[in-house]
Write a protein that holds these residues in place. Structure first.
Motif, mmCIF file in Angstrom:
data_model
loop_
_atom_site.group_PDB
_atom_site.id
_atom_site.type_symbol
_atom_site.label_atom_id
_atom_site.label_comp_id
_atom_site.label_asym_id
_atom_site.label_seq_id
_atom_site.Cartn_x
_atom_site.Cartn_y
_atom_site.Cartn_z
ATOM 1 N N THR A 50 -18.639 -44.438 25.863
ATOM 2 C CA THR A 50 -20.042 -44.291 26.255
ATOM 3 C C THR A 50 -20.299 -42.842 26.632
ATOM 4 O O THR A 50 -19.383 -42.118 27.031
ATOM 5 N N VAL A 51 -21.549 -42.440 26.502
ATOM 6 C CA VAL A 51 -21.962 -41.084 26.834
ATOM 7 C C VAL A 51 -22.884 -41.142 28.039
ATOM 8 O O VAL A 51 -23.828 -41.928 28.065
ATOM 9 N N GLU A 52 -22.575 -40.336 29.033
ATOM 10 C CA GLU A 52 -23.392 -40.229 30.234
ATOM 11 C C GLU A 52 -24.046 -38.850 30.195
ATOM 12 O O GLU A 52 -23.469 -37.873 30.676
ATOM 13 N N SER A 53 -25.213 -38.746 29.580
ATOM 14 C CA SER A 53 -25.880 -37.459 29.397
ATOM 15 C C SER A 53 -26.007 -36.717 30.720
ATOM 16 O O SER A 53 -26.386 -37.290 31.735
ATOM 17 N N GLY A 54 -25.657 -35.439 30.714
ATOM 18 C CA GLY A 54 -25.727 -34.628 31.925
ATOM 19 C C GLY A 54 -24.536 -34.801 32.844
ATOM 20 O O GLY A 54 -24.466 -34.175 33.890
ATOM 21 N N LEU A 55 -23.568 -35.650 32.466
ATOM 22 C CA LEU A 55 -22.397 -35.888 33.305
ATOM 23 C C LEU A 55 -21.099 -35.773 32.509
ATOM 24 O O LEU A 55 -20.223 -35.000 32.836
ATOM 25 N N GLY A 56 -20.975 -36.553 31.445
ATOM 26 C CA GLY A 56 -19.743 -36.567 30.666
ATOM 27 C C GLY A 56 -19.666 -37.799 29.801
ATOM 28 O O GLY A 56 -20.678 -38.294 29.309
ATOM 29 N N VAL A 57 -18.450 -38.321 29.630
ATOM 30 C CA VAL A 57 -18.239 -39.483 28.776
ATOM 31 C C VAL A 57 -17.237 -40.427 29.423
ATOM 32 O O VAL A 57 -16.432 -40.023 30.255
ATOM 33 N N ASP A 97 -23.511 -34.075 26.675
ATOM 34 C CA ASP A 97 -24.744 -33.811 25.935
ATOM 35 C C ASP A 97 -24.524 -33.712 24.429
ATOM 36 O O ASP A 97 -25.485 -33.646 23.669
ATOM 37 N N SER A 98 -23.259 -33.659 23.985
ATOM 38 C CA SER A 98 -23.019 -33.480 22.551
ATOM 39 C C SER A 98 -22.171 -34.566 21.913
ATOM 40 O O SER A 98 -22.171 -34.709 20.690
ATOM 41 N N ALA A 99 -21.447 -35.332 22.697
ATOM 42 C CA ALA A 99 -20.555 -36.357 22.146
ATOM 43 C C ALA A 99 -21.325 -37.591 21.707
ATOM 44 O O ALA A 99 -22.449 -37.822 22.136
ATOM 45 N N GLU A 100 -20.671 -38.367 20.873
ATOM 46 C CA GLU A 100 -21.224 -39.642 20.421
ATOM 47 C C GLU A 100 -20.151 -40.707 20.579
ATOM 48 O O GLU A 100 -18.960 -40.413 20.437
ATOM 49 N N PRO A 101 -20.536 -41.948 20.860
ATOM 50 C CA PRO A 101 -19.538 -43.019 20.915
ATOM 51 C C PRO A 101 -18.774 -43.083 19.589
ATOM 52 O O PRO A 101 -19.347 -42.931 18.514
ATOM 53 N N GLY A 102 -17.467 -43.261 19.709
ATOM 54 C CA GLY A 102 -16.619 -43.323 18.530
ATOM 55 C C GLY A 102 -15.946 -42.004 18.195
ATOM 56 O O GLY A 102 -15.061 -41.953 17.341
ATOM 57 N N PHE A 103 -16.327 -40.907 18.882
ATOM 58 C CA PHE A 103 -15.722 -39.611 18.617
ATOM 59 C C PHE A 103 -14.313 -39.588 19.194
ATOM 60 O O PHE A 103 -14.094 -40.005 20.329
ATOM 61 N N VAL A 104 -13.342 -39.125 18.418
ATOM 62 C CA VAL A 104 -11.937 -39.107 18.826
ATOM 63 C C VAL A 104 -11.520 -37.671 19.129
ATOM 64 O O VAL A 104 -11.801 -36.756 18.352
ATOM 65 N N ILE A 105 -10.846 -37.498 20.268
ATOM 66 C CA ILE A 105 -10.362 -36.178 20.681
ATOM 67 C C ILE A 105 -8.908 -36.276 21.127
ATOM 68 O O ILE A 105 -8.450 -37.340 21.551
ATOM 69 N N ALA A 106 -8.214 -35.168 21.042
ATOM 70 C CA ALA A 106 -6.889 -35.033 21.644
ATOM 71 C C ALA A 106 -7.045 -33.975 22.725
ATOM 72 O O ALA A 106 -7.588 -32.899 22.469
ATOM 73 N N THR A 107 -6.606 -34.294 23.924
ATOM 74 C CA THR A 107 -6.753 -33.349 25.037
ATOM 75 C C THR A 107 -5.822 -33.736 26.178
ATOM 76 O O THR A 107 -5.215 -34.807 26.174
ATOM 77 N N ARG A 108 -5.780 -32.868 27.147
ATOM 78 C CA ARG A 108 -5.035 -33.131 28.379
ATOM 79 C C ARG A 108 -6.053 -33.455 29.456
ATOM 80 O O ARG A 108 -7.025 -32.731 29.633
ATOM 81 N N VAL A 157 -9.764 -28.945 23.981
ATOM 82 C CA VAL A 157 -9.967 -30.236 23.319
ATOM 83 C C VAL A 157 -9.878 -30.051 21.807
ATOM 84 O O VAL A 157 -10.510 -29.168 21.250
ATOM 85 N N LEU A 158 -9.095 -30.899 21.166
ATOM 86 C CA LEU A 158 -9.013 -30.895 19.701
ATOM 87 C C LEU A 158 -9.869 -32.031 19.163
ATOM 88 O O LEU A 158 -9.573 -33.201 19.396
ATOM 89 N N PRO A 159 -10.943 -31.717 18.451
ATOM 90 C CA PRO A 159 -11.756 -32.775 17.859
ATOM 91 C C PRO A 159 -11.033 -33.382 16.664
ATOM 92 O O PRO A 159 -10.472 -32.669 15.840
ATOM 93 N N MET A 160 -11.032 -34.710 16.582
ATOM 94 C CA MET A 160 -10.340 -35.387 15.492
ATOM 95 C C MET A 160 -11.289 -36.184 14.610
ATOM 96 O O MET A 160 -10.841 -36.863 13.695
ATOM 97 N N GLY A 161 -12.590 -36.113 14.895
ATOM 98 C CA GLY A 161 -13.560 -36.815 14.060
ATOM 99 C C GLY A 161 -13.964 -38.152 14.641
ATOM 100 O O GLY A 161 -13.645 -38.488 15.777
ATOM 101 N N MET A 162 -14.657 -38.924 13.826
ATOM 102 C CA MET A 162 -15.143 -40.230 14.268
ATOM 103 C C MET A 162 -14.087 -41.302 14.014
ATOM 104 O O MET A 162 -13.346 -41.242 13.042
ATOM 105 N N MET A 163 -14.061 -42.275 14.897
ATOM 106 C CA MET A 163 -13.140 -43.410 14.769
ATOM 107 C C MET A 163 -13.493 -44.178 13.504
ATOM 108 O O MET A 163 -14.669 -44.490 13.276
ATOM 109 N N PRO A 164 -12.501 -44.475 12.676
ATOM 110 C CA PRO A 164 -12.792 -45.280 11.483
ATOM 111 C C PRO A 164 -13.298 -46.661 11.893
ATOM 112 O O PRO A 164 -13.124 -47.091 13.035
ATOM 113 N N GLU A 165 -13.894 -47.361 10.952
ATOM 114 C CA GLU A 165 -14.419 -48.697 11.237
ATOM 115 C C GLU A 165 -13.608 -49.758 10.504
ATOM 116 O O GLU A 165 -12.928 -49.475 9.526
ATOM 117 N N GLY A 166 -13.712 -50.984 11.008
ATOM 118 C CA GLY A 166 -13.097 -52.130 10.342
ATOM 119 C C GLY A 166 -11.591 -52.054 10.259
ATOM 120 O O GLY A 166 -10.912 -51.712 11.223
#
Length: 185
Positions: free
Chosen positions: A52-59, A79-90, A104-113
């Protein structure tokens, strides 16, 4: 990303830079500096999916290998993330929230199904967390950097309106490979 890796994962005489700093220059036990260093000392590196995205706060994000959920405080990401976005981070965890160190390393959107199920199985097989819930990020960082994942990161100054960058696909067009042809990789 390299700085984060050097601070946390490179060890000299069995200690990383944070552990050595705590020995050499211990701050006041009740200070904010000690709280931050304690969080860094117990930080975990993993792969997370934004739930989930909490605009103005985080995720709110779920750690894929362990299935634990955390509130990640990061106004820009909120303010920029979307549900389903996958990241690698500490993640550095405090009492009721977590934060990243900015690497943060962006890894793209979570695949579906079925692809999502296969992805989750692979993550859980490949990235087995240690007793602290962390794993060695070396291979993942090399792979992501080799694929240009960081070229999709855009930083904004605090207080500036978020500007969405156009999505640039780095994928190559599909090439039909013959049954007896040499492997293109």
């Amino acid at each position: 990303i390299l700085m984060d890796y050097c601070l946390h994962d490179i060890r000299h005489k069995g200690r990383n830079a944070i552990e050595q700093y705590l020995i050499d220059s211990p701050p006041d036990p009740d200070s904010d500096e000690m709280a931050c260093l304690h969080a860094k000392q117990h930080a975990i590196y993993s792969i997370f999916v934004v739930e989930t995205v909490e605009s103005g706060l985080g995720v709110t994000a779920r750690n894929l290998p362990t299935n634990e959920t955390s509130l990640i405080v990061d106004i820009g990401f909120g303010d920029s993330a979307e549900p389903g976005f996958v990241i690698a981070t500490r993640l550095f965890s405090f009492d009721q929230f977590s934060m990243t160190g900015g690497a943060v390393l962006p890894m793209g959107m979570m695949p579906e199904g079925e692809k999502a199920e296969a992805f989750l199985r692979e993550v859980k097989e490949v990235f087995v967390p240690d007793e602290r819930g962390s794993f060695d990020p070396t291979t993942l960082i090399r792979t992501c950097l080799g694929h240009g994942n960081t070229s999709h990161v855009h930083y904004e100054e605090p207080g500036e309106p978020m500007v969405r960058q156009p999505h640039i696909s780095s994928s190559r067009p599909a090439v039909k490979i013959g049954r007896n042809a040499r492997c293109p990789c």
